[in-house]
Design a protein around this motif. Structure first.
Motif, PDB file in Angstrom:
ATOM      1  N   THR A 148     -15.257  53.290 -51.874  1.00 17.95           N
ATOM      2  CA  THR A 148     -14.329  53.391 -50.736  1.00 17.95           C
ATOM      3  C   THR A 148     -13.251  54.451 -50.973  1.00 17.95           C
ATOM      4  OG1 THR A 148     -13.076  51.548 -51.691  1.00 17.95           O
ATOM      5  CG2 THR A 148     -14.676  51.017 -49.956  1.00 17.95           C
ATOM      6  N   GLY A 149     -12.879  54.651 -52.240  1.00 19.16           N
ATOM      7  CA  GLY A 149     -11.868  55.675 -52.524  1.00 19.16           C
ATOM      8  C   GLY A 149     -12.363  57.057 -52.172  1.00 19.16           C
ATOM      9  N   GLN A 150     -13.622  57.346 -52.548  1.00 17.40           N
ATOM     10  CA  GLN A 150     -14.196  58.647 -52.214  1.00 17.40           C
ATOM     11  C   GLN A 150     -14.338  58.813 -50.702  1.00 17.40           C
ATOM     12  OE1 GLN A 150     -15.130  56.590 -54.494  1.00 17.40           O
ATOM     13  NE2 GLN A 150     -15.856  57.586 -56.387  1.00 17.40           N
ATOM     14  N   LEU A 151     -14.744  57.748 -50.031  1.00 15.32           N
ATOM     15  CA  LEU A 151     -14.879  57.826 -48.575  1.00 15.32           C
ATOM     16  C   LEU A 151     -13.518  58.057 -47.913  1.00 15.32           C
ATOM     17  CD1 LEU A 151     -17.459  54.994 -47.832  1.00 15.32           C
ATOM     18  CD2 LEU A 151     -17.792  57.466 -47.560  1.00 15.32           C
TER      19      LEU A 151
ATOM     20  N   ILE B  87     -19.231  64.123 -39.574  1.00 15.40           N
ATOM     21  CA  ILE B  87     -18.605  63.743 -40.852  1.00 15.40           C
ATOM     22  C   ILE B  87     -17.631  62.586 -40.664  1.00 15.40           C
ATOM     23  CG2 ILE B  87     -17.037  64.524 -42.671  1.00 15.40           C
ATOM     24  CD1 ILE B  87     -18.253  67.337 -42.306  1.00 15.40           C
ATOM     25  N   THR B  88     -16.727  62.729 -39.682  1.00 13.91           N
ATOM     26  CA  THR B  88     -15.735  61.671 -39.476  1.00 13.91           C
ATOM     27  C   THR B  88     -16.395  60.376 -39.016  1.00 13.91           C
ATOM     28  OG1 THR B  88     -15.319  62.476 -37.221  1.00 13.91           O
ATOM     29  CG2 THR B  88     -13.882  63.296 -38.967  1.00 13.91           C
ATOM     30  N   GLY B  89     -17.408  60.491 -38.143  1.00 15.58           N
ATOM     31  CA  GLY B  89     -18.059  59.298 -37.610  1.00 15.58           C
ATOM     32  C   GLY B  89     -18.796  58.511 -38.667  1.00 15.58           C
ATOM     33  N   TRP B  90     -19.638  59.208 -39.444  1.00 15.31           N
ATOM     34  CA  TRP B  90     -20.417  58.491 -40.457  1.00 15.31           C
ATOM     35  C   TRP B  90     -19.524  57.985 -41.575  1.00 15.31           C
ATOM     36  CZ3 TRP B  90     -24.786  56.284 -39.817  1.00 15.31           C
ATOM     37  CH2 TRP B  90     -25.713  56.786 -38.892  1.00 15.31           C
ATOM     38  N   THR B  91     -18.456  58.704 -41.869  1.00 21.21           N
ATOM     39  CA  THR B  91     -17.508  58.199 -42.869  1.00 21.21           C
ATOM     40  C   THR B  91     -16.907  56.883 -42.403  1.00 21.21           C
ATOM     41  OG1 THR B  91     -16.953  60.443 -43.601  1.00 21.21           O
ATOM     42  CG2 THR B  91     -15.389  58.706 -44.140  1.00 21.21           C
ATOM     43  N   ALA B  92     -16.514  56.840 -41.118  1.00 19.76           N
ATOM     44  CA  ALA B  92     -15.941  55.604 -40.580  1.00 19.76           C
ATOM     45  C   ALA B  92     -16.963  54.469 -40.594  1.00 19.76           C
ATOM     46  CB  ALA B  92     -15.439  55.851 -39.165  1.00 19.76           C
ATOM     47  N   LEU B  93     -18.211  54.768 -40.235  1.00 17.76           N
ATOM     48  CA  LEU B  93     -19.240  53.728 -40.232  1.00 17.76           C
ATOM     49  C   LEU B  93     -19.515  53.216 -41.647  1.00 17.76           C
ATOM     50  CD1 LEU B  93     -21.818  55.085 -37.624  1.00 17.76           C
ATOM     51  CD2 LEU B  93     -20.213  53.180 -37.352  1.00 17.76           C
ATOM     52  N   LEU B  94     -19.552  54.121 -42.625  1.00 21.66           N
ATOM     53  CA  LEU B  94     -19.769  53.696 -44.009  1.00 21.66           C
ATOM     54  C   LEU B  94     -18.606  52.860 -44.515  1.00 21.66           C
ATOM     55  CD1 LEU B  94     -21.315  56.959 -45.541  1.00 21.66           C
ATOM     56  CD2 LEU B  94     -22.451  54.734 -45.260  1.00 21.66           C
ATOM     57  N   GLN B  95     -17.388  53.250 -44.136  1.00 19.89           N
ATOM     58  CA  GLN B  95     -16.228  52.470 -44.560  1.00 19.89           C
ATOM     59  C   GLN B  95     -16.280  51.049 -43.998  1.00 19.89           C
ATOM     60  OE1 GLN B  95     -13.276  55.274 -43.136  1.00 19.89           O
ATOM     61  NE2 GLN B  95     -12.570  55.692 -45.223  1.00 19.89           N
ATOM     62  N   ASP B  96     -16.811  50.909 -42.789  1.00 19.32           N
ATOM     63  CA  ASP B  96     -16.912  49.586 -42.175  1.00 19.32           C
ATOM     64  C   ASP B  96     -18.023  48.742 -42.799  1.00 19.32           C
ATOM     65  OD1 ASP B  96     -14.839  50.150 -40.477  1.00 19.32           O
ATOM     66  OD2 ASP B  96     -16.125  50.712 -38.776  1.00 19.32           O
ATOM     67  N   SER B  97     -19.062  49.409 -43.280  1.00 16.10           N
ATOM     68  CA  SER B  97     -20.244  48.664 -43.724  1.00 16.10           C
ATOM     69  C   SER B  97     -20.261  48.381 -45.219  1.00 16.10           C
ATOM     70  CB  SER B  97     -21.520  49.428 -43.345  1.00 16.10           C
ATOM     71  OG  SER B  97     -21.528  50.711 -43.946  1.00 16.10           O
ATOM     72  N   LEU B  98     -19.619  49.195 -46.043  1.00 19.27           N
ATOM     73  CA  LEU B  98     -19.666  48.987 -47.485  1.00 19.27           C
ATOM     74  C   LEU B  98     -18.652  47.926 -47.905  1.00 19.27           C
ATOM     75  CD1 LEU B  98     -19.955  52.642 -48.850  1.00 19.27           C
ATOM     76  CD2 LEU B  98     -21.750  50.914 -48.735  1.00 19.27           C
TER      77      LEU B  98
ATOM     78  N   ARG C 173     -11.058  59.716 -49.163  1.00 15.74           N
ATOM     79  CA  ARG C 173     -10.699  61.125 -49.339  1.00 15.74           C
ATOM     80  C   ARG C 173     -11.488  62.013 -48.382  1.00 15.74           C
ATOM     81  NH1 ARG C 173      -9.862  59.463 -54.768  1.00 15.74           N
ATOM     82  NH2 ARG C 173     -12.049  59.740 -55.357  1.00 15.74           N
ATOM     83  N   ILE C 174     -12.790  61.703 -48.211  1.00  8.90           N
ATOM     84  CA  ILE C 174     -13.598  62.474 -47.246  1.00  8.90           C
ATOM     85  C   ILE C 174     -13.034  62.312 -45.839  1.00  8.90           C
ATOM     86  CG2 ILE C 174     -15.869  62.652 -46.152  1.00  8.90           C
ATOM     87  CD1 ILE C 174     -17.086  61.793 -48.841  1.00  8.90           C
ATOM     88  N   GLY C 175     -12.726  61.061 -45.478  1.00 10.38           N
ATOM     89  CA  GLY C 175     -12.199  60.807 -44.145  1.00 10.38           C
ATOM     90  C   GLY C 175     -10.870  61.503 -43.915  1.00 10.38           C
ATOM     91  N   THR C 176      -9.998  61.475 -44.925  1.00  5.65           N
ATOM     92  CA  THR C 176      -8.687  62.126 -44.791  1.00  5.65           C
ATOM     93  C   THR C 176      -8.837  63.632 -44.609  1.00  5.65           C
ATOM     94  OG1 THR C 176      -7.623  60.416 -46.131  1.00  5.65           O
ATOM     95  CG2 THR C 176      -6.469  62.515 -45.915  1.00  5.65           C
ATOM     96  N   ALA C 177      -9.696  64.264 -45.419  1.00  4.71           N
ATOM     97  CA  ALA C 177      -9.901  65.712 -45.315  1.00  4.71           C
ATOM     98  C   ALA C 177     -10.526  66.088 -43.985  1.00  4.71           C
ATOM     99  CB  ALA C 177     -10.781  66.198 -46.470  1.00  4.71           C
ATOM    100  N   ALA C 178     -11.517  65.301 -43.557  1.00  7.80           N
ATOM    101  CA  ALA C 178     -12.173  65.594 -42.281  1.00  7.80           C
ATOM    102  C   ALA C 178     -11.205  65.404 -41.114  1.00  7.80           C
ATOM    103  CB  ALA C 178     -13.399  64.706 -42.108  1.00  7.80           C
ATOM    104  N   SER C 179     -10.391  64.365 -41.183  1.00  8.16           N
ATOM    105  CA  SER C 179      -9.417  64.126 -40.109  1.00  8.16           C
ATOM    106  C   SER C 179      -8.408  65.261 -40.045  1.00  8.16           C
ATOM    107  CB  SER C 179      -8.696  62.797 -40.340  1.00  8.16           C
ATOM    108  OG  SER C 179      -9.606  61.717 -40.265  1.00  8.16           O
TER     109      SER C 179
END
Length: 531
Positions: free
Chosen positions: A203-206, A186-197, A208-214
């Motif tokens: 990005t706001g939803q990502l 979850i954390t890895g793909w969230t980070a990759l999506l944040q870098d690529s989009l 929130r996902i990244g914050t919760a997963a972290s």
């Protein structure tokens, strides 16, 4: 030397006299009364002995043997059933028949000693005194045994509770281990999506996902740090950061208990030189103790955590306070004793504060209790600052580190999603990546290809990461410095001992992509290059 019962105990003794001769009864009453015995009851009818015994509860019985209606042997047989098991009731037989057969029968019936008629005054008092002293000592011994048995029961229950806690910790740690891979994904793909989009595209939803997963990652790591028996390992500790992480870890319990947390944390607090896992254990124990102390009081319940720098004494103070009922003055001196607890049996082991004291004093610090009934309790910990001479400063962060040129990387993990995540990240960073689902497949790849870096999970079916490392040690020892373990098995003593023994590079799951990038950079820059 004849043992005589202490004066106060002798006067307080209850003496019951059973003799069908009124003259003998009056003689004994006068003799005992003039010697200080005032609690006397008597009867000349043996049939009344049983009822008198039940109502009077004597400490000693003076009993005639030859009586009408019921003789002394029958009376003793009746009384034996009224004496609690293990209790010592002295029966002093009064008899004119001093033959061996009579004495033998009396002893078998329950008699403890004999007085021969006519009575000798000195002998009467000495025998009664000795029997009463024996009863007193027997009762003291029984009381002591009961106290010891109770202590054994309490200690056994506490040790069992400790074992239950340890077992529960292992079970929960196993659950935490199972969460490592999905959290990493979850954390890895969230980070990759944040870098690529592009900016603004979800990005706001990502975020929130990244914050919760972290947050989940931090909680898991905190729990694993507490569950594992870490060896003492000193390093720089940011106390305020550790406090925030610990409160996050314990946040659910505090919220459900309606505990309001107030943090008064000093700004720019210097780092401690300490074992981070042990210091966090102290924090958890003190916060949990405060929470439990407030459970029986109505809201508001307040937990206050304060840090401050004492520059003059070169130490940092940590204070954990609550507004609970406080610790009674009579037990404050014992609060740090091992196994001492004020909690109900089965609710605590009595080891938490003793453990805290041991950890703090092992760091050269102090811990003290300030408490008054009704006003709450505060534990204050003082810990020294500073870094020992010879310790190198922390290395530069990954953001400022030089980029690594393209490497040939083999990723070995039996979890396809984790392997795919690492392959995607490393490929984006410019590396050439292949994957293998276990150690056996990895060895086949190594026989046909040349690699610069190996990233391998520690626990896998078939050939695990430890076995793969030993195989690489034989086949391609040049790769050992570039062999990186992805370890999710941090509580397994065999795994930990192996990784420590070979001084292998590692990244513990759940990890971030930046952590992987940094360990790859270090492996490449600090180890000889591939041919």
């Amino acid at each position: 030397m004849t043992s005589v019962m202490p004066e106060a105990g002798r006067f307080d003794a209850r003496i019951m006299i059973v003799d069908d001769e009124p003259v003998n009864v009056r003689l004994l009453e006068r003799l005992l009364g003039s010697s200080g015995y005032t609690r006397l009851r008597s009867t000349t009818d043996a049939r009344e002995a049983l009822g008198l015994f039940e109502s009077f509860d004597p400490d000693i019985v003076l009993l005639d043997l030859l009586m009408p209606h019921l003789d002394g042997f029958v009376v003793m047989k009746q009384l034996v059933h009224l004496v609690p098991e293990g209790a010592y009731l002295p029966i002093l037989v009064l008899t004119a028949d001093a033959t061996p057969d009579t004495k033998k029968r009396a002893l078998a019936a329950g008699a403890k000693d004999f007085l021969t008629k006519p009575f000798d005054i000195t002998e009467v008092l000495l025998r009664i005194g000795n029997l009463l002293e024996t009863r007193r000592l027997t009762r003291e011994l029984q009381n002591q045994n009961e106290r010891l048995e109770e202590q054994v029961r309490e200690r056994t229950e506490r040790l069992l509770q400790t074992e239950k806690v340890a077992t529960l910790g292992s079970l929960l740690a196993g659950v935490a281990h199972e969460l490592n891979n999905p959290l990493t994904i979850i954390t890895g793909w969230t980070a990759l999506l944040q870098d690529s989009l592009p900016p603004g595209a979800a990005t706001g939803q990502l975020d929130r996902i990244g914050t919760a997963a972290s947050r989940c990652v931090r909680i898991i790591k905190n729990f694993l740090a507490l569950a594992r028996r870490w060896p003492p390992e000193r390093g720089p500790v940011a106390l305020n950061t550790m406090i925030r992480e610990t409160l996050e870890f314990l946040g659910y319990e505090l919220r459900t208990a309606d505990v309001q947390v107030q943090m008064n944390l000093a700004e720019n607090l210097p780092r401690l030189w300490a074992d981070p896992h042990q210091i966090q254990q102290v924090l958890v124990n003190l916060i949990v103790n405060a929470d439990q102390a407030m459970r029986n009081i109505p809201p508001p319940r307040s937990l206050t955590i304060t840090t401050r720098l004492d520059a003059a004494r070169e130490h940092v103070e940590l204070a954990v306070g609550d507004n609970g009922p406080g610790v009674p003055p009579e037990i404050q001196a014992r609060i740090f004793e091992p196994f001492f607890t004020t909690k109900p049996l089965g609710s605590g082991t009595g080891l938490g504060l003793s453990l805290c004291q041991g950890i703090v004093e092992g760091h050269g610090g102090t811990i003290r209790l300030d408490s008054r009934p009704g006003t709450g309790t505060t534990f204050t910990v003082a810990l020294a600052l500073g870094t020992p001479d010879g310790v190198e400063p922390e290395s530069s962060s990954p953001d400022t580190a030089p980029a690594v040129r393209s490497q040939r990387v083999l990723v070995v993990d039996d979890e396809p999603a984790v392997a795919d995540l690492l392959a995607e990240m490393l490929t984006r960073d410019g590396h050439q990546v292949e994957t293998a689902d276990n150690g056996i497949t990895a060895l086949e790849r190594l026989r046909g290809q040349v690699y610069d870096v190996i990233l391998s999970d520690s626990g896998m079916p078939g050939l695990d990461g430890l076995g793969l490392y030993r195989a690489v040690e034989r086949l391609q020892p040049r790769l050992l410095g570039r062999f990186i373990f992805l370890s999710g098995d941090t509580l397994n003593p065999k795994t930990s001992e192996f990784l420590d023994a070979v001084e292998a590079r590692r990244v513990n799951k759940p990890f971030t992509l930046d952590q992987v990038r940094e360990v790859v950079r270090r492996a490449v820059s600090e180890s000889p290059g591939s041919p």
